[in-house]
Design a protein around this motif. Structure first.
Motif, PDB file in Angstrom:
ATOM      1  N   PHE A 115       0.830  -1.218   0.000  1.00 54.11           N
ATOM      2  CA  PHE A 115       0.000   0.000   0.000  1.00 54.11           C
ATOM      3  C   PHE A 115       0.858   1.258   0.000  1.00 54.11           C
ATOM      4  CE2 PHE A 115       0.492  -1.673   4.263  1.00 54.11           C
ATOM      5  CZ  PHE A 115       0.855  -0.574   5.040  1.00 54.11           C
ATOM      6  N   SER A 116       0.238   2.369  -0.401  1.00 51.50           N
ATOM      7  CA  SER A 116       0.922   3.656  -0.467  1.00 51.50           C
ATOM      8  C   SER A 116       1.449   4.034   0.920  1.00 51.50           C
ATOM      9  CB  SER A 116      -0.074   4.711  -0.968  1.00 51.50           C
ATOM     10  OG  SER A 116       0.556   5.952  -1.073  1.00 51.50           O
ATOM     11  N   HIS A 117       2.648   4.628   0.963  1.00 55.41           N
ATOM     12  CA  HIS A 117       3.302   4.919   2.240  1.00 55.41           C
ATOM     13  C   HIS A 117       2.372   5.680   3.184  1.00 55.41           C
ATOM     14  CE1 HIS A 117       6.251   6.484   5.130  1.00 55.41           C
ATOM     15  NE2 HIS A 117       6.997   5.468   4.744  1.00 55.41           N
ATOM     16  N   ASP A 118       2.465   5.324   4.465  1.00 51.20           N
ATOM     17  CA  ASP A 118       1.535   5.815   5.482  1.00 51.20           C
ATOM     18  C   ASP A 118       1.855   7.221   5.981  1.00 51.20           C
ATOM     19  OD1 ASP A 118       3.436   3.506   6.072  1.00 51.20           O
ATOM     20  OD2 ASP A 118       3.573   4.661   7.925  1.00 51.20           O
ATOM     21  N   SER A 119       2.853   7.901   5.421  1.00 59.62           N
ATOM     22  CA  SER A 119       3.158   9.269   5.894  1.00 59.62           C
ATOM     23  C   SER A 119       2.105  10.241   5.378  1.00 59.62           C
ATOM     24  CB  SER A 119       4.552   9.694   5.420  1.00 59.62           C
ATOM     25  OG  SER A 119       4.641   9.580   4.019  1.00 59.62           O
ATOM     26  N   ALA A 120       2.126  11.471   5.933  1.00 60.15           N
ATOM     27  CA  ALA A 120       1.071  12.448   5.632  1.00 60.15           C
ATOM     28  C   ALA A 120       1.047  12.787   4.144  1.00 60.15           C
ATOM     29  CB  ALA A 120       1.330  13.721   6.432  1.00 60.15           C
ATOM     30  N   MET A 121      -0.152  12.814   3.586  1.00 59.48           N
ATOM     31  CA  MET A 121      -0.335  13.108   2.163  1.00 59.48           C
ATOM     32  C   MET A 121      -0.646  14.594   1.986  1.00 59.48           C
ATOM     33  SD  MET A 121      -0.839  12.206  -1.054  1.00 59.48           S
ATOM     34  CE  MET A 121      -0.641  10.422  -0.954  1.00 59.48           C
ATOM     35  N   ASN A 122       0.038  15.251   1.052  1.00 58.88           N
ATOM     36  CA  ASN A 122      -0.299  16.636   0.707  1.00 58.88           C
ATOM     37  C   ASN A 122      -1.441  16.589  -0.298  1.00 58.88           C
ATOM     38  OD1 ASN A 122      -0.423  19.093  -0.760  1.00 58.88           O
ATOM     39  ND2 ASN A 122       1.645  19.621  -0.086  1.00 58.88           N
ATOM     40  N   PRO A 123      -2.635  17.080   0.090  1.00 59.18           N
ATOM     41  CA  PRO A 123      -3.791  16.911  -0.801  1.00 59.18           C
ATOM     42  C   PRO A 123      -3.656  17.726  -2.092  1.00 59.18           C
ATOM     43  CG  PRO A 123      -4.381  18.215   1.141  1.00 59.18           C
ATOM     44  CD  PRO A 123      -2.970  17.769   1.343  1.00 59.18           C
ATOM     45  N   THR A 124      -2.817  18.750  -2.078  1.00 59.70           N
ATOM     46  CA  THR A 124      -2.676  19.586  -3.278  1.00 59.70           C
ATOM     47  C   THR A 124      -1.722  18.946  -4.278  1.00 59.70           C
ATOM     48  OG1 THR A 124      -2.988  21.478  -1.836  1.00 59.70           O
ATOM     49  CG2 THR A 124      -2.168  21.940  -4.061  1.00 59.70           C
ATOM     50  N   THR A 125      -0.520  18.511  -3.783  1.00 63.94           N
ATOM     51  CA  THR A 125       0.476  17.966  -4.711  1.00 63.94           C
ATOM     52  C   THR A 125       0.262  16.477  -4.973  1.00 63.94           C
ATOM     53  OG1 THR A 125       1.985  17.333  -2.940  1.00 63.94           O
ATOM     54  CG2 THR A 125       2.222  19.578  -3.830  1.00 63.94           C
ATOM     55  N   GLY A 126      -0.440  15.795  -4.068  1.00 66.15           N
ATOM     56  CA  GLY A 126      -0.577  14.339  -4.206  1.00 66.15           C
ATOM     57  C   GLY A 126       0.666  13.587  -3.763  1.00 66.15           C
ATOM     58  N   GLN A 127       1.647  14.290  -3.214  1.00 69.78           N
ATOM     59  CA  GLN A 127       2.858  13.624  -2.704  1.00 69.78           C
ATOM     60  C   GLN A 127       2.695  13.371  -1.214  1.00 69.78           C
ATOM     61  OE1 GLN A 127       6.274  16.099  -3.439  1.00 69.78           O
ATOM     62  NE2 GLN A 127       6.743  14.978  -5.296  1.00 69.78           N
ATOM     63  N   ASN A 128       3.167  12.221  -0.737  1.00 66.78           N
ATOM     64  CA  ASN A 128       3.233  12.047   0.714  1.00 66.78           C
ATOM     65  C   ASN A 128       4.577  12.567   1.212  1.00 66.78           C
ATOM     66  OD1 ASN A 128       5.119   9.842   0.598  1.00 66.78           O
ATOM     67  ND2 ASN A 128       3.408   8.492   0.021  1.00 66.78           N
ATOM     68  N   SER A 129       4.693  12.718   2.536  1.00 70.03           N
ATOM     69  CA  SER A 129       5.889  13.409   3.060  1.00 70.03           C
ATOM     70  C   SER A 129       7.153  12.587   2.838  1.00 70.03           C
ATOM     71  CB  SER A 129       5.711  13.783   4.531  1.00 70.03           C
ATOM     72  OG  SER A 129       5.683  12.632   5.315  1.00 70.03           O
TER      73      SER A 129
END
Ligand SMILES: NC(=O)c1ccc[n+]([C@@H]2O[C@H](COP(=O)([O-])OP(=O)(O)OC[C@H]3O[C@@H](n4cnc5c(N)ncnc54)[C@H](OP(=O)(O)O)[C@@H]3O)[C@@H](O)[C@H]2O)c1
Length: 356
Positions: A203-217
């Motif tokens: 699954f996609s990494h569990d760190s915080a997701m930036n809702p604007t960029t779609g990148q997680n931290s």
């Protein structure tokens, strides 16, 4: 000069325990006696003991007075705990080596991988302060990429990670183990640490997701930390970070675009003998790096070295030179990605500056 009294903050956690075992393995010099090494954790662990050099060392609760007489502290706790206590440690004359993200972006704090930018420690020479250890995935990536960048330049990095459960700490390791048992016993996996079931899943990494960029931290850290470590604001990293049901050891699939095209022999020659890495690249036996092969080891393992012929290919007398290159790398993120790098930083400081 007397070796220093030292402390480990977060000594009961996944990284803290690894740090203690590396100090023992490398015979790290610290003061003898009951105050030589202090193990600190939360109130939950106070009064427990951890084995070290044939003794059972007591764990104490971290508090404002924990750093009296301590000259060197390894911090292996969450960023909030580090922000609360690292300044107290520094104010009492202690040098802090921190494995959390708390100070990595601070322009006054060196962000150091000993094999890559040991010179960044110069700001700490002769005084107390904080040295930050980069994110585990960044360390594992930059150890092989630094010699490549020095030789050919790197225009762009595309990296996809396959990250172990232990990257999220001791409780996540227990979760993978208990979920695996439950699923094999016909029960459903009960997620607690991770939002998704960890056993038998990806699954996609569990760190915080930036809702604007779609990148997680975790993905963002590749870019920000590589720029700081290489002291180059133009570094481009396109990362996708994924958690896999592996107990220990992160893997990374890497595709590079070089500034100067390289032939296969030139490219391999740069990696052979580079510090902190071992090549496992046996095409005839299909033998390449794996998380199991790297678990408990010190070096990053590098293999599947091959040109990417979908990028520019330049014909030449020495053979074809390629701008695109692929690599598969594995690193023990508890050691190379955290505790070992921290201890190597401490060893560099001790060598340069005898008081620590
Ligand atoms: N795991 C990795 O692969 C990895 C890699 C690179 C960096 N890091 C970073 O290293 C740090 C530690 O990670 P970890 O994986 O070892 O986590 P962990 O296994 O969850 O351990 C956390 C440690 O912090 C202690 N702690 C928690 N709250 C505290 C408090 N209020 N006061 C004092 N101590 C407290 C815990 O003590 P108790 O046992 O008493 O709760 C435990 O010793 C984190 O910042 C993490 O991001 C981890």
């Amino acid at each position: 000069m007397q070796p220093p009294s030292i402390a480990i903050v977060g000594a009961t956690g996944a990284v803290g325990r690894e740090c203690l075992s590396i100090l023992q393995q490398r015979n790290f010099k610290h003061a003898e006696g009951p105050d030589g090494i202090k193990l600190l954790a939360s109130s939950r662990s106070a009064g427990t003991t951890i084995p070290y050099r044939g003794q059972q060392l007591p764990v104490e609760e971290l508090g404002p007075n924990s750093f009296r007489g301590v000259k060197l502290a390894f911090f292996a706790a969450g960023a909030d705990t580090v922000r609360a206590f690292a300044p107290i440690a520094v104010a009492s004359g202690c040098t802090v080596i921190d494995k959390s993200s708390a100070y990595r972006a601070d322009p006054n704090t060196p962000l150091v991988i000993p094999e890559v930018n040991p010179e960044a420690l110069a700001t700490l020479r002769g005084k107390s302060g904080i040295a930050a250890v980069p994110n585990c995935s960044t360390i594992i990536l930059l150890i092989p990429l630094t010699p490549i960048r020095k030789a050919f330049g790197i225009d762009r990095i595309v990296v996809s990670t396959y990250q172990a459960a232990s990257g999220a700490g001791a409780a996540a390791m227990e979760e993978l183990e208990s979920q695996t048992r439950d699923v094999l016993a016909g029960k459903s996996a009960q997620p607690r640490i991770f939002k998704e079931p960890c056993a038998f899943n990806v699954f996609s990494h569990d760190s915080a997701m930036n809702p604007t960029t779609g990148q997680n931290s975790e993905e963002q850290k590749f870019t920000t930390e590589s720029r700081k470590i290489w002291n180059d604001p133009t570094v481009k990293v396109n990362a996708t970070c994924i958690r896999v049901p592996v107990m220990r050891g992160h893997s990374e699939s890497v595709c590079l675009t070089l500034t100067q095209p390289a032939t296969e022999s030139q490219f391999r020659a740069v990696l052979a003998g580079a510090p902190g890495l071992t090549l496992i690249d046996d095409r005839s036996n299909n033998s390449f790096p794996t998380p199991l092969k790297v678990s408990g080891g010190d070096n990053v393992l590098v293999g599947r070295i091959r040109p990417d012929d979908t990028q520019e290919v330049v014909a030449g007398d020495a053979g074809a030179a390629y701008r695109g290159w692929n690599l598969w790398i594995c690193g023990d993120q508890l050691r190379t990605g955290a505790a070992l790098t921290a201890v190597k930083i401490a060893e560099l400081l001790q060598r340069e500056d005898g008081h620590r």
